[in-house]
Design a protein around this motif. Structure first.
Motif, mmCIF file in Angstrom:
data_model
loop_
_atom_site.group_PDB
_atom_site.id
_atom_site.type_symbol
_atom_site.label_atom_id
_atom_site.label_comp_id
_atom_site.label_asym_id
_atom_site.label_seq_id
_atom_site.Cartn_x
_atom_site.Cartn_y
_atom_site.Cartn_z
ATOM 1 N N VAL A 158 0.391 -8.209 1.359
ATOM 2 C CA VAL A 158 1.061 -7.160 1.537
ATOM 3 C C VAL A 158 2.779 -7.044 0.732
ATOM 4 O O VAL A 158 2.256 -6.060 0.587
ATOM 5 C CB VAL A 158 1.356 -7.565 3.175
ATOM 6 C CG1 VAL A 158 2.494 -5.942 3.687
ATOM 7 C CG2 VAL A 158 -0.212 -7.611 3.615
ATOM 8 N N ALA A 159 2.981 -7.891 0.521
ATOM 9 C CA ALA A 159 4.214 -7.509 -0.438
ATOM 10 C C ALA A 159 4.054 -7.159 -1.819
ATOM 11 O O ALA A 159 4.508 -6.457 -2.346
ATOM 12 C CB ALA A 159 4.503 -9.038 -0.252
ATOM 13 N N ILE A 160 3.100 -7.798 -2.638
ATOM 14 C CA ILE A 160 2.358 -7.055 -4.349
ATOM 15 C C ILE A 160 2.105 -5.936 -3.284
ATOM 16 O O ILE A 160 2.764 -4.787 -3.742
ATOM 17 C CB ILE A 160 1.379 -8.040 -4.441
ATOM 18 C CG1 ILE A 160 1.681 -9.288 -4.667
ATOM 19 C CG2 ILE A 160 0.853 -7.189 -5.192
ATOM 20 C CD1 ILE A 160 0.450 -9.647 -4.890
ATOM 21 N N LEU A 164 4.869 -2.566 -5.512
ATOM 22 C CA LEU A 164 3.804 -1.755 -6.612
ATOM 23 C C LEU A 164 4.349 -0.727 -5.824
ATOM 24 O O LEU A 164 4.460 0.568 -6.753
ATOM 25 C CB LEU A 164 2.216 -2.072 -6.430
ATOM 26 C CG LEU A 164 1.798 -3.579 -7.489
ATOM 27 C CD1 LEU A 164 0.517 -3.658 -7.148
ATOM 28 C CD2 LEU A 164 1.918 -3.597 -8.827
ATOM 29 N N ILE A 165 3.904 -0.269 -4.651
ATOM 30 C CA ILE A 165 4.471 1.508 -4.614
ATOM 31 C C ILE A 165 6.172 1.756 -4.614
ATOM 32 O O ILE A 165 5.965 2.671 -5.283
ATOM 33 C CB ILE A 165 4.530 1.390 -3.183
ATOM 34 C CG1 ILE A 165 2.448 1.417 -2.512
ATOM 35 C CG2 ILE A 165 4.969 3.319 -2.600
ATOM 36 C CD1 ILE A 165 2.529 1.599 -0.926
ATOM 37 N N TRP A 166 6.504 0.567 -4.176
ATOM 38 C CA TRP A 166 8.325 0.967 -4.195
ATOM 39 C C TRP A 166 8.994 0.594 -6.095
ATOM 40 O O TRP A 166 9.882 2.069 -6.197
ATOM 41 C CB TRP A 166 8.892 -0.380 -4.066
ATOM 42 C CG TRP A 166 10.370 -0.522 -4.540
ATOM 43 C CD1 TRP A 166 11.388 0.628 -2.817
ATOM 44 C CD2 TRP A 166 11.882 -0.709 -4.545
ATOM 45 N NE1 TRP A 166 12.204 0.378 -3.139
ATOM 46 C CE2 TRP A 166 12.770 -0.413 -4.061
ATOM 47 C CE3 TRP A 166 11.420 -1.593 -5.967
ATOM 48 C CZ2 TRP A 166 13.905 -0.768 -5.207
ATOM 49 C CZ3 TRP A 166 12.151 -1.578 -6.805
ATOM 50 C CH2 TRP A 166 13.763 -0.936 -6.732
ATOM 51 N N LEU A 167 8.469 0.548 -6.880
ATOM 52 C CA LEU A 167 8.211 0.206 -8.303
ATOM 53 C C LEU A 167 8.021 1.515 -8.538
ATOM 54 O O LEU A 167 9.041 1.670 -9.626
ATOM 55 C CB LEU A 167 7.100 -0.721 -9.189
ATOM 56 C CG LEU A 167 8.011 -2.052 -9.054
ATOM 57 C CD1 LEU A 167 6.745 -2.998 -9.357
ATOM 58 C CD2 LEU A 167 9.264 -2.418 -9.130
ATOM 59 N N ASP A 340 2.565 6.016 -0.660
ATOM 60 C CA ASP A 340 4.357 6.483 -1.608
ATOM 61 C C ASP A 340 4.755 7.482 -1.290
ATOM 62 O O ASP A 340 5.888 7.332 -1.222
ATOM 63 C CB ASP A 340 3.791 6.670 -2.976
ATOM 64 C CG ASP A 340 2.441 7.500 -3.002
ATOM 65 O OD1 ASP A 340 2.125 8.664 -2.540
ATOM 66 O OD2 ASP A 340 1.301 8.397 -4.018
ATOM 67 N N SER A 341 3.838 9.105 -0.737
ATOM 68 C CA SER A 341 4.913 10.155 -0.654
ATOM 69 C C SER A 341 5.406 9.696 1.070
ATOM 70 O O SER A 341 6.543 10.642 1.506
ATOM 71 C CB SER A 341 3.670 10.856 -0.004
ATOM 72 O OG SER A 341 3.145 10.509 0.544
ATOM 73 N N ALA A 342 4.954 9.618 1.673
ATOM 74 C CA ALA A 342 5.325 8.361 2.870
ATOM 75 C C ALA A 342 7.394 7.677 2.511
ATOM 76 O O ALA A 342 7.955 8.138 3.381
ATOM 77 C CB ALA A 342 4.682 7.622 3.998
#
Length: 485
Positions: A158-160, A164-167, A340-342
């Motif tokens: 989950v963290a990974i 990735l989305i955050w990056l 990602d948009s959320a």
């Protein structure tokens, strides 16, 4: 598929996303994160919104549900057309006229601070639960496909996933999302198209024979007229219209993309083309669902107990390798295009609606924005871990469905603002917004006993909105005046 192959596919996929993020975030100011400087091409927004409106749940569940309800879901999709027409002709002109960053700012101008905060709060709650649930499903797929083989815990997966989305979103924000959603929509549609082609090839049928096979199978039945059924046409059609209005037109996530278009005319053009393409794509999903059942029957493959498992089972274990790779890209794209948009929309709503950035000459601080973006990433992580701890699919599904109730107060607030000229006793609005979903849930749970066997489907959203509207009418001010300037 081997874990190494899966890792390779995902790594290449995210390198492409990171490349897009780098290209779209160069020479940007902080406002680009929220509005993309209102320079997005309308056709990219329209195509990318397809992926954002779908999800990993849709990608797997809609084809699987064909075995239970045939093409009945298409009745909801037809209702979408009415909802999108209302969005394009009523809501978008309002948003552009007021030059909004967050659409919930309208509620403050129309009614006051408490109404504004209530609408924004219910959006945050809905998106946190909904996005967490979607990511929970995808993280489970990745856990089985990759990380179980290496003994990594689910929390690391989950963290990974969230990292990735955050990056690839923290720099460019909505400008990056417009472009990445376009790519991810392409992967989703490609996965469906390739799966249909491979099944046609394996069944050794022409396109005409395949169409006739689906038509004769019984899976292609669309219309249901039994009024007691949850799939009744009028229930589904009306619900589809309101779902579109609420989950697109009154949702910061979806509207933030529309508000990046250069003009109202472009945004309306985007909405009209988006709804046409969305209808076609949903019909493709349903057609693929029918073919999955036909294919399994012809190949003597046992249908899984959970219909959601049918597409993954066939794609990963029975179709050629290319189908498995494309399916993997499709399911990841389906989940990430909505998540990602959320995350960007949650950041925007909190910064604008609760911190007041961008309002009253209060500058939008990049430092604060990045911190809020990071905090919401952590919140999504914690909610997903909580879902895992519950470890009860029926409970998790109930939680996910409960998130749908939170759109009722938003629907009621906007409808009351647009259809009446009354002002409200603003401080009482939060109470109405809480009571309406509670009463809606009670009505839904007892509908069969109270209404002679009637079962609510998606239309419980309309009941929720009506209860909110009625509650707001009770707390109206005697003097009729429009607060919007």
């Amino acid at each position: 598929m081997s874990p190494i192959l899966v890792i390779s596919v995902i790594s290449i996929y995210f390198l492409v996303l990171m490349g897009i993020s780098w290209l779209t975030s160069r020479q940007n100011d902080n406002l680009t994160f929220f509005t993309a400087n209102r320079q997005s091409p309308w056709y990219l927004v329209a195509f990318g919104m397809i992926g954002a409106s779908l999800s990993g749940v849709t990608f797997i569940s809609v084809p699987g549900e064909v075995g239970n309800t045939a093409f009945a879901y298409f009745q909801v999709v037809l209702g979408y057309l009415v909802g999108y027409f209302v969005i394009a002709t009523v809501l978008l002109p309002l948003y552009y006229r007021l030059n909004l960053i967050s659409i919930y700012t309208y509620l403050e101008q129309r009614f006051g601070k408490y109404s504004y905060k209530s609408g924004a709060f219910f959006f945050l709650l809905s998106r946190i639960v909904g996005s967490s649930f979607r990511l929970f499903l995808v993280a489970g797929v990745l856990q089985l496909a990759i990380f179980d083989a290496y003994g990594w815990p689910f929390s690391v997966t989950v963290a990974i996933t969230i990292a990735l989305i955050w990056l690839y979103t923290f720099r460019g924000g909505i400008k990056t999302i417009v472009w990445t959603d376009t790519l991810q929509t392409l992967f989703m549609i490609s996965a469906v198209a390739i799966s249909i082609y491979l099944m046609k090839d394996a069944l050794d049928m022409s396109w005409l024979q395949l169409t006739e096979k689906v038509s004769a199978s019984g899976y292609s039945e669309i219309f249901v007229w039994d009024w007691q059924s949850g799939q009744n046409f009028f229930k589904q059609f009306i619900s589809g219209a309101f779902i579109a209005i609420v989950m697109t037109g009154l949702d910061q996530d979806m509207m933030q993309k529309n508000l990046t278009c250069r003009s109202l005319k472009d945004a309306q053009k985007n909405m009209f083309w988006f709804c046409i393409v969305l209808v076609i794509v949903n019909f493709m999903f349903l057609s693929m669902g029918a073919l999955l059942y036909i294919y399994a029957g012809e190949m003597n493959i046992a249908i899984p107990t959970r219909t959601d498992d049918l597409y993954p089972l066939l794609a990963l274990e029975h179709f050629p390798l290319i189908a498995g790779v494309v399916f993997l890209l499709g399911i990841i794209a389906a989940a990430y295009s909505s998540a990602d948009s959320a995350l960007t929309a949650l950041t925007t709503s909190f910064c604008v609606d609760f911190l007041g950035l961008g309002q009253d000459d209060k500058p939008i601080s990049k430092k604060i924005r990045i911190r809020v973006h990071l905090v919401f990433s952590v919140i999504l992580f914690l909610v997903i871990i909580a879902f895992k701890a519950i470890n009860d699919q029926s409970v998790i599904t109930a939680v996910f469905k409960a998130a749908g109730y939170t759109y009722g107060p938003i629907l009621g607030l906007f409808t009351f603002g647009l259809l009446t000229k009354y002002q409200l006793k603003d401080k009482w609005v939060p109470l109405i917004a809480v009571l309406a979903p509670i009463f809606s849930y009670i009505i839904n749970e007892n509908s069969e006993a109270w209404f002679y066997g009637y079962k609510f489907g998606f239309e419980i959203l309309v009941v929720n909105g009506l209860l909110t509207f009625f509650g707001l009418f009770l707390i109206r001010k005697d003097k009729i005046e429009i607060g919007l300037k």
